[in-house]
Design a protein around this motif. Structure first.
Motif, mmCIF file in Angstrom:
data_model
loop_
_atom_site.group_PDB
_atom_site.id
_atom_site.type_symbol
_atom_site.label_atom_id
_atom_site.label_comp_id
_atom_site.label_asym_id
_atom_site.label_seq_id
_atom_site.Cartn_x
_atom_site.Cartn_y
_atom_site.Cartn_z
ATOM 1 N N ASP A 118 0.661 -0.782 8.935
ATOM 2 C CA ASP A 118 -0.546 -1.546 9.203
ATOM 3 C C ASP A 118 -1.757 -0.633 9.044
ATOM 4 N N THR A 119 -2.919 -1.231 9.089
ATOM 5 C CA THR A 119 -4.178 -0.492 9.060
ATOM 6 C C THR A 119 -4.708 -0.385 10.486
ATOM 7 N N LYS A 146 -4.027 3.902 7.036
ATOM 8 C CA LYS A 146 -2.681 3.362 7.107
ATOM 9 C C LYS A 146 -1.851 4.139 8.123
#
Length: 240
Positions: free
Chosen positions: A14-15, A2
């Motif tokens: 977001d990843t 993350k």
């Protein structure tokens, strides 16, 4: 992993890909990361900052149209080592670092790079030779202040500050306070600190930093410089 990503003029969670260390690099887990004033400006004005750098003759390798993960004031924990490292700091060691990464293209600033995410991600890549182990007596938050305090220390070290001068610090944010602390650590004074914010003058400067005059803005500071003896006798605690 993350991360808080600067995507256009906005921040999103977001990843992103987990970092994989190359030669001379170390993977670390972020423990604490400060928010620099430059980060606050860059969220909405990264394009303008890059353009100003180009016009001044210092072009930036960062592309503001691509994702950027900020965060260059950090404390982190060593997770793993890449090839070609001497592994002098074992996994689990808490570290701070100069937030730059040597590459074949030159130096890139960690946190202002499309390649090297900063401390607003769960993990980062750092250059092993630039790591500094955090002493056990410091908390993660205190250690994360190393970078802004180093800026203040460097400014004083490069200045002509001495025992026969009156010292004016304009702006009492983290770096301004670091400059004051560096002056005090050398036993120098008097120090006149100027800031337009009443909250900063009340909370940050007085009485937290003994022997500092806190005045309203630059005009008040220069008035004090014009008559330092009067201000110092009335407002400044004598130096120890």
């Amino acid at each position: 992993m993350k991360a808080v990503v600067r995507r256009g003029p906005a921040l999103v969670v977001d990843t992103i890909a987990d970092p994989v260390p190359a030669a001379g690099q170390v993977v670390v887990r972020t423990l604490c990361c400060g928010i620099c004033g430059s980060d606050l400006h860059a969220v909405h004005a990264m394009e303008a900052m890059v353009e100003l750098g180009r016009r001044s003759g210092e072009p930036s390798p960062v592309d503001p149209a691509r994702d950027i993960v900020f965060g260059h004031e950090f404390c982190a924990e060593v997770l793993d080592h890449g090839p070609g490292t001497d592994r002098r700091l074992k996994p689990g060691t808490r570290v701070v670092a100069l937030p730059v990464m040597p590459t074949a293209r030159g130096m890139e600033t960690i946190g202002y790079s499309n390649t090297f995410p900063g401390g607003f991600a769960e993990a980062m890549l750092l250059a092993e030779p630039l790591l500094i182990e955090v002493p056990g007596g410091l908390s993660d938050a205190q250690a994360a202040m190393t970078e802004p305090f180093a800026v203040g220390e460097h400014a004083v070290a490069e200045s002509d500050a001495g025992r026969d001068t009156v010292h004016l610090v304009v702006g009492c944010g983290p770096v301004g306070l670091a400059v004051i602390a560096a002056l005090k650590a050398r036993g120098l004074g008097p120090v006149i600190a100027a800031d337009f914010s009443p909250a900063r003058r009340r909370i940050d400067v007085a009485p937290a930093i003994t022997g500092t005059v806190a005045l309203d803005g630059v005009a008040g500071a220069f008035a004090a410089l014009a008559d330092p003896d009067r201000h110092c006798k009335i407002l400044v605690t004598p130096q120890e």
